[in-house]
Motif scaffolding. Structure first.
Motif, mmCIF file in Angstrom:
data_model
loop_
_atom_site.group_PDB
_atom_site.id
_atom_site.type_symbol
_atom_site.label_atom_id
_atom_site.label_comp_id
_atom_site.label_asym_id
_atom_site.label_seq_id
_atom_site.Cartn_x
_atom_site.Cartn_y
_atom_site.Cartn_z
ATOM 1 N N VAL A 41 46.627 40.027 45.262
ATOM 2 C CA VAL A 41 46.526 38.990 44.191
ATOM 3 C C VAL A 41 45.040 38.370 43.982
ATOM 4 O O VAL A 41 44.594 37.987 43.010
ATOM 5 C CB VAL A 41 47.570 37.764 44.575
ATOM 6 N N GLN A 42 44.407 38.360 45.068
ATOM 7 C CA GLN A 42 43.222 37.692 45.223
ATOM 8 C C GLN A 42 42.427 38.598 44.360
ATOM 9 O O GLN A 42 41.518 38.410 43.535
ATOM 10 C CB GLN A 42 42.715 37.585 46.431
ATOM 11 N N GLY A 43 42.319 39.994 44.965
ATOM 12 C CA GLY A 43 41.388 41.056 43.987
ATOM 13 C C GLY A 43 41.871 41.232 42.596
ATOM 14 O O GLY A 43 40.708 41.172 41.823
ATOM 15 N N ILE A 44 42.921 41.106 42.221
ATOM 16 C CA ILE A 44 43.392 41.005 40.854
ATOM 17 C C ILE A 44 42.649 39.977 40.081
ATOM 18 O O ILE A 44 42.122 39.821 38.922
ATOM 19 C CB ILE A 44 44.976 40.894 40.603
ATOM 20 N N ALA A 45 43.005 38.449 40.782
ATOM 21 C CA ALA A 45 42.571 37.329 40.002
ATOM 22 C C ALA A 45 40.942 37.270 39.799
ATOM 23 O O ALA A 45 40.433 37.051 38.988
ATOM 24 C CB ALA A 45 42.946 36.246 40.896
ATOM 25 N N SER A 46 40.142 37.906 40.896
ATOM 26 C CA SER A 46 38.831 38.084 40.823
ATOM 27 C C SER A 46 38.226 38.940 39.838
ATOM 28 O O SER A 46 37.312 38.558 39.031
ATOM 29 C CB SER A 46 38.140 38.542 42.226
ATOM 30 N N ASN A 47 39.015 40.153 39.623
ATOM 31 C CA ASN A 47 38.454 40.917 38.766
ATOM 32 C C ASN A 47 38.851 40.484 37.280
ATOM 33 O O ASN A 47 38.127 41.103 36.323
ATOM 34 C CB ASN A 47 39.253 42.306 38.698
ATOM 35 N N TYR A 48 39.718 39.565 37.019
ATOM 36 C CA TYR A 48 40.057 39.340 35.846
ATOM 37 C C TYR A 48 39.855 37.847 35.332
ATOM 38 O O TYR A 48 40.435 37.072 34.531
ATOM 39 C CB TYR A 48 41.807 39.573 35.419
ATOM 40 N N THR A 74 42.876 32.740 38.437
ATOM 41 C CA THR A 74 42.961 32.314 39.958
ATOM 42 C C THR A 74 44.226 32.789 40.409
ATOM 43 O O THR A 74 45.165 33.295 39.811
ATOM 44 C CB THR A 74 42.941 30.704 39.950
ATOM 45 N N ILE A 75 44.382 32.694 41.690
ATOM 46 C CA ILE A 75 45.671 33.153 42.363
ATOM 47 C C ILE A 75 46.720 32.101 41.992
ATOM 48 O O ILE A 75 47.963 32.691 41.522
ATOM 49 C CB ILE A 75 45.472 32.954 43.898
ATOM 50 N N THR A 76 46.633 30.891 41.712
ATOM 51 C CA THR A 76 47.520 29.823 41.320
ATOM 52 C C THR A 76 48.025 30.243 39.807
ATOM 53 O O THR A 76 49.288 30.257 39.572
ATOM 54 C CB THR A 76 47.058 28.753 41.466
ATOM 55 N N SER A 126 34.963 50.247 38.098
ATOM 56 C CA SER A 126 35.748 49.953 36.903
ATOM 57 C C SER A 126 35.655 48.422 36.591
ATOM 58 O O SER A 126 35.836 47.416 37.396
ATOM 59 C CB SER A 126 37.270 50.189 37.180
ATOM 60 N N ILE A 127 35.425 48.118 35.331
ATOM 61 C CA ILE A 127 35.500 46.608 34.954
ATOM 62 C C ILE A 127 36.919 46.279 34.521
ATOM 63 O O ILE A 127 37.094 45.039 34.098
ATOM 64 C CB ILE A 127 34.661 46.423 33.677
ATOM 65 N N PHE A 128 37.965 47.085 34.334
ATOM 66 C CA PHE A 128 39.253 46.713 33.962
ATOM 67 C C PHE A 128 40.123 46.803 35.081
ATOM 68 O O PHE A 128 41.225 45.946 35.013
ATOM 69 C CB PHE A 128 39.559 47.517 32.629
#
Length: 408
Positions: free
Chosen positions: A178-185, A188-190, A338-340
């Motif tokens: 979740v941390q990595g997904i939040a950072s890339n998009y 926030t995790i919350t 990848s940016i997406f």
């Protein structure tokens, strides 16, 4: 006053994995634009991806900021393993949000499991396809049979924390966090936990999360055919019969529309009582500030491009407009750049393992060609939770309701 959103999390119990999909209950007949996060299972032309999802190939290119003005760009081949955003329309059907515009014609050696896990990259499960098509015997698919493919999507009023947003349905892959997904998009995790009604920030391969993307909304009248148009930050969309391109960002979240550089016949794009064309503006510095006159897009109405002329006094004259970066459609996959698609999360020791290959195993085929061997169990690098029809029917399904409240 509070507005409560109920996110229904559908859980399927499997050995060593627990897969879930965020579902948005709804009522009425409204719809919204949404994105599907799709990983190509094999090399496909842009037009083939468009045909697979019943989506205009130029819209796919624009959504991913690929140059859609190149010659024969719809016939460019996208590489296996490439992660892209596929635009779709999210509707309300049977009380939940879903996209049901996609149809798939079965090929020799197809199974519900291979269609779900491979062709559609885990966006649908075998059991969902079986149920929506009322298939009594999943092992007896007819070649040439047309199947409805129910795909996940959410609207949430096209807002996130009271700001415009468009939602991406993302299939969690091996190594994601979740941390990595939040950072890339850039969230926030919350925020991801709230949107998906998660009790803790733990995800498993095969989970489908709804990811809010900042966006530029439109203010077109309801009678415009592109009413409700919304563009994700740092991307484009094509509208008005491929005559107009609208972009969002990167400098601000104000929708900016100009004539599209495509060889199509278009109606006039000149603002009435003005020499200005769509997207043009004039500026005049005064002692009080800067007088700005601009010709803006106002929607596609009865086959014609509507424009409005606006004049405003601003503290300073605007700088040259910044457009999202446009690139040629890629021919290879750079997993780590990848940016997406989110990067993999660190493992013990602080190292990130090398990405697994996304190229299908020998024996899998392009759409339209028969397979000669058993299809892989799921997209490389993820654990597929879709082939329910292959599993023991004694598996237990749990439905859990998660509630989160957005305060006004």
């Amino acid at each position: 006053m509070a507005t409560a959103f109920f996110s229904l999390l559908l859980f399927s119990l499997f050995p060593l994995s627990l897969c879930k999909t965020t579902i948005e209950p709804c009522s009425g007949s409204d719809s919204c634009p949404a994105f599907l996060g799709y990983t190509l299972y094999t090399d496909l032309k842009v037009s083939e991806v468009g045909a697979l999802f019943r989506t205009d190939p130029y819209s796919i290119l624009a959504t991913n900021s690929f140059d859609f003005t190149l010659a024969d760009v719809a016939h460019r081949i996208l590489p296996a393993g490439l992660f892209i955003r596929v635009p779709t329309v999210c509707i309300c059907l049977d009380g939940i949000r879903k996209s049901v515009s996609t149809r798939y014609t079965t090929r020799p050696a197809d199974t519900l499991a291979s269609i779900a896990s491979n062709v559609f990259s885990g966006l649908a499960s075998a059991d969902q396809i079986r149920q929506v098509n009322a298939i009594s015997d999943p092992s007896a698919l007819d070649v040439g049979q047309t199947l409805v493919i129910p795909l996940p999507c959410t609207c949430f009023n096209s807002t996130d924390n009271f700001l415009p947003a468009v939602y991406l349905s993302y299939v969690v892959r091996d190594g994601d966090s979740v941390q990595g997904i939040a950072s890339n998009y850039s969230t926030t995790i919350t925020d991801i936990m709230n949107v998906n009604a998660m009790g803790n920030p733990i995800v498993h391969p095969g989970d489908i999360l709804s990811i809010p993307l900042p966006a530029c909304p439109s203010m077109f009248p309801k009678f415009a055919s592109d009413y409700g148009l919304i563009v994700a930050n740092d991307s484009y969309t094509i509208t008005a019969g491929n005559c107009v391109q609208c972009s969002c960002g990167p400098g601000n979240l104000n929708l900016y529309c100009t004539p599209a550089s495509m060889s199509v016949s278009c109606s006039s794009m000149q603002c009435r009582n003005s020499n200005l064309m769509l997207g043009n503006m004039t500026m005049q510095r005064t002692s009080a500030g800067c007088n700005v006159t601009s010709c803006n897009y106002a929607g596609f109405v009865n086959g014609s491009i509507a424009t409005t002329l606006s004049t405003s006094l601003q503290p300073r004259c605007p700088s040259v407009h910044q457009f999202p970066l446009v690139t040629e459609p890629p021919t290879t996959v750079l997993h780590d750049l990848s940016i997406f698609a989110p990067s993999q999360s660190p493992q013990p020791g602080g190292e990130i393992p090398a990405p697994k290959s996304s190229i299908p195993k020998p024996g899998f085929s392009l759409p339209g060609f028969a397979t000669t061997a058993k299809a892989p169990a799921g997209p490389s690098g993820s654990t597929s939770c879709s082939p329910l029809s292959q599993l023991n029917r004694d598996f237990v399904y749990f439905i859990s309701f998660g509630v989160f409240i957005k305060f006004l």
